[in-house]
Design an enzyme around this catalytic site. Structure first.
Site, PDB file in Angstrom:
ATOM      1  N   GLN A  48      52.910  60.456  14.697  1.00 27.78           N
ATOM      2  CA  GLN A  48      53.131  61.830  15.161  1.00 27.78           C
ATOM      3  C   GLN A  48      53.581  62.755  14.031  1.00 27.78           C
ATOM      4  O   GLN A  48      53.708  63.956  14.233  1.00 27.78           O
ATOM      5  CB  GLN A  48      54.105  61.875  16.346  1.00 27.78           C
ATOM      6  CG  GLN A  48      55.552  61.579  16.008  1.00 27.78           C
ATOM      7  CD  GLN A  48      55.910  60.103  16.146  1.00 27.78           C
ATOM      8  OE1 GLN A  48      55.045  59.220  16.079  1.00 27.78           O
ATOM      9  NE2 GLN A  48      57.185  59.821  16.336  1.00 27.78           N
ATOM     10  N   THR A  99      43.610  51.706  15.907  1.00 26.67           N
ATOM     11  CA  THR A  99      43.803  51.136  17.247  1.00 26.67           C
ATOM     12  C   THR A  99      43.171  52.061  18.282  1.00 26.67           C
ATOM     13  O   THR A  99      43.066  53.269  18.071  1.00 26.67           O
ATOM     14  CB  THR A  99      45.295  50.891  17.561  1.00 26.67           C
ATOM     15  OG1 THR A  99      45.980  52.147  17.605  1.00 26.67           O
ATOM     16  CG2 THR A  99      45.940  49.983  16.527  1.00 26.67           C
ATOM     17  N   LYS A 100      42.748  51.465  19.390  1.00 22.50           N
ATOM     18  CA  LYS A 100      41.999  52.213  20.401  1.00 22.50           C
ATOM     19  C   LYS A 100      42.492  51.883  21.803  1.00 22.50           C
ATOM     20  O   LYS A 100      41.697  51.720  22.728  1.00 22.50           O
ATOM     21  CB  LYS A 100      40.507  51.868  20.274  1.00 22.50           C
ATOM     22  CG  LYS A 100      39.941  52.141  18.865  1.00 22.50           C
ATOM     23  CD  LYS A 100      38.482  51.722  18.734  1.00 22.50           C
ATOM     24  CE  LYS A 100      38.334  50.219  18.765  1.00 22.50           C
ATOM     25  NZ  LYS A 100      36.965  49.736  18.447  1.00 22.50           N
ATOM     26  N   GLY A 101      43.818  51.754  21.951  1.00 27.51           N
ATOM     27  CA  GLY A 101      44.390  51.468  23.263  1.00 27.51           C
ATOM     28  C   GLY A 101      43.759  50.233  23.887  1.00 27.51           C
ATOM     29  O   GLY A 101      43.587  49.207  23.226  1.00 27.51           O
ATOM     30  N   LYS A 103      40.891  49.589  24.457  1.00 24.70           N
ATOM     31  CA  LYS A 103      39.596  49.202  23.868  1.00 24.70           C
ATOM     32  C   LYS A 103      39.772  48.352  22.599  1.00 24.70           C
ATOM     33  O   LYS A 103      38.802  48.039  21.919  1.00 24.70           O
ATOM     34  CB  LYS A 103      38.754  50.456  23.572  1.00 24.70           C
ATOM     35  CG  LYS A 103      38.335  51.185  24.861  1.00 24.70           C
ATOM     36  CD  LYS A 103      37.116  52.075  24.692  1.00 24.70           C
ATOM     37  CE  LYS A 103      37.371  53.346  23.919  1.00 24.70           C
ATOM     38  NZ  LYS A 103      38.290  54.297  24.577  1.00 24.70           N
ATOM     39  N   GLY A 104      41.024  47.986  22.286  1.00 24.90           N
ATOM     40  CA  GLY A 104      41.251  47.101  21.151  1.00 24.90           C
ATOM     41  C   GLY A 104      41.468  47.844  19.849  1.00 24.90           C
ATOM     42  O   GLY A 104      42.071  48.915  19.829  1.00 24.90           O
ATOM     43  N   ASP A 132      53.661  50.384  17.805  1.00 23.31           N
ATOM     44  CA  ASP A 132      54.665  49.730  16.954  1.00 23.31           C
ATOM     45  C   ASP A 132      54.584  48.212  17.091  1.00 23.31           C
ATOM     46  O   ASP A 132      54.707  47.488  16.093  1.00 23.31           O
ATOM     47  CB  ASP A 132      56.076  50.199  17.326  1.00 23.31           C
ATOM     48  CG  ASP A 132      56.352  51.617  16.841  1.00 23.31           C
ATOM     49  OD1 ASP A 132      55.610  52.112  15.968  1.00 23.31           O
ATOM     50  OD2 ASP A 132      57.321  52.221  17.327  1.00 23.31           O
TER      51      ASP A 132
HETATM   52  N1  ATP Z   1      46.132  48.372  28.227  1.00 28.81           N
HETATM   53  C1  ATP Z   1      46.325  47.516  27.215  1.00 28.81           C
HETATM   54  N2  ATP Z   1      46.215  46.193  27.395  1.00 28.81           N
HETATM   55  C2  ATP Z   1      46.404  45.322  26.383  1.00 28.81           C
HETATM   56  N3  ATP Z   1      46.673  45.706  25.105  1.00 28.81           N
HETATM   57  C3  ATP Z   1      46.785  47.028  24.862  1.00 28.81           C
HETATM   58  C4  ATP Z   1      46.636  48.008  25.894  1.00 28.81           C
HETATM   59  N4  ATP Z   1      46.818  49.239  25.340  1.00 28.81           N
HETATM   60  C5  ATP Z   1      47.067  49.025  24.039  1.00 28.81           C
HETATM   61  N5  ATP Z   1      47.040  47.698  23.736  1.00 28.81           N
HETATM   62  C6  ATP Z   1      47.168  47.075  22.418  1.00 28.81           C
HETATM   63  O1  ATP Z   1      48.038  47.823  21.586  1.00 28.81           O
HETATM   64  C7  ATP Z   1      47.309  48.360  20.468  1.00 28.81           C
HETATM   65  C8  ATP Z   1      47.852  49.739  20.117  1.00 28.81           C
HETATM   66  O2  ATP Z   1      47.645  50.603  21.219  1.00 28.81           O
HETATM   67  P1  ATP Z   1      47.322  52.169  21.060  1.00 28.81           P
HETATM   68  O3  ATP Z   1      46.059  52.358  20.317  1.00 28.81           O
HETATM   69  O4  ATP Z   1      47.427  52.756  22.423  1.00 28.81           O
HETATM   70  O5  ATP Z   1      48.535  52.627  20.119  1.00 28.81           O
HETATM   71  P2  ATP Z   1      49.339  54.010  20.062  1.00 28.81           P
HETATM   72  O6  ATP Z   1      48.524  55.114  20.654  1.00 28.81           O
HETATM   73  O7  ATP Z   1      49.808  54.182  18.660  1.00 28.81           O
HETATM   74  O8  ATP Z   1      50.566  53.691  20.986  1.00 28.81           O
HETATM   75  P3  ATP Z   1      52.027  54.384  21.025  1.00 28.81           P
HETATM   76  O9  ATP Z   1      52.117  54.975  22.395  1.00 28.81           O
HETATM   77  O10 ATP Z   1      52.963  53.234  20.849  1.00 28.81           O
HETATM   78  O11 ATP Z   1      52.069  55.390  19.902  1.00 28.81           O
HETATM   79  C9  ATP Z   1      45.835  48.339  20.882  1.00 28.81           C
HETATM   80  O12 ATP Z   1      44.971  48.277  19.759  1.00 28.81           O
HETATM   81  C10 ATP Z   1      45.785  47.086  21.743  1.00 28.81           C
HETATM   82  O13 ATP Z   1      45.646  45.919  20.937  1.00 28.81           O
END
Ligand code: ATP
Ligand code: MG
Length: 193
Positions: A48, A99-101, A103-104, A132
């Site tokens: 952020q 990272t893609k939530g 979607k891995g 994190d």
């Molecule tokens: N619904 C889910 N189920 C399982 N694993 C998840 C899920 N959502 C996120 N993850 C895991 O966590 C990793 C990081 O998630 P994401 O890309 O949402 O990070 P972020 O947006 O930086 O999150 P934050 O809210 O902590 O800042 C993903 O690549 C995935 O491996």
């Protein structure tokens, strides 16, 4: 966080790996410069904090960093600010992790893309802190000298464990549980001792 520049990297000996994550603007600049001068590899995780920096400032961090990690939104903003694609940005570090939530994640390294699948979570309680948790797994793997697939897979396990509990990082999985989750998800043994 606005006082973070009062802490110097040089006050600690034997740092093997660092992460520069959202913090005071001045502290982030200083810690990147100190790591680069001391030849401490670091993961740049602008998170952020991204909007605080210009494209050139971001490129300066990236050129000092060994690794770069962003989520989907940050990847978009980073590309807009620098006018460079993820592939080009990746060529300036050892690895760029996007990272893609649910979607891995994708790890761009050595001109290649490694897709890491998401690990099935026991429950979807609270996604805050998944980023994190993922980075914790990634850094652990890097310090052990693992290949990127294994680092990313452990990171994905940590993200999946996190999402099943409330709060940023209040959960306390032990090594046995993490190893068990990893082995079930990826059908491979892992040594976390
Ligand atoms: N619904 C889910 N189920 C399982 N694993 C998840 C899920 N959502 C996120 N993850 C895991 O966590 C990793 C990081 O998630 P994401 O890309 O949402 O990070 P972020 O947006 O930086 O999150 P934050 O809210 O902590 O800042 C993903 O690549 C995935 O491996
Ligand atoms: Mg995040």
């Amino acid at each position: 966080m606005q006082q973070s520049h009062l802490n110097s990297v040089n006050e600690t000996d034997n740092i093997k790996l660092a992460i520069i994550a959202p913090d005071g603007r001045e502290g982030m600049f200083m810690h990147a410069r100190e790591c680069a001068e001391a030849r401490i590899p670091f993961l740049f995780d602008p998170g952020q904090g991204l909007p605080m920096f210009t494209g050139d400032e971001l490129l300066d961090f990236i050129d000092k960093a060994d690794y770069l990690a962003v989520n989907q939104y940050e990847a978009q903003l980073l590309q807009e600010k620098t006018n460079l694609t993820l592939e080009v940005l990746a060529s300036r570090v050892k690895a760029l992790v996007a990272t893609k939530g649910a979607k891995g994640s994708t790890i761009y390294t050595n001109g290649q893309r490694i897709e890491i699948s998401c690990v099935q979570a026991d429950a979807l309680v609270d996604p805050t802190g998944c980023g994190d948790a993922y980075r914790a797994g990634l850094l652990y793997g890097i310090t052990r000298g693992w290949d990127w697939k294994k680092c990313g897979q452990l990171a994905a396990v940590m993200g999946a464990i996190k999402i099943a509990s409330r709060g940023g990082q209040n959960h306390r999985p032990d090594r046995a549980e993490i190893a068990d989750r990893y082995e079930k998800a990826f059908n491979e043994k892992i040594d976390l001792s």
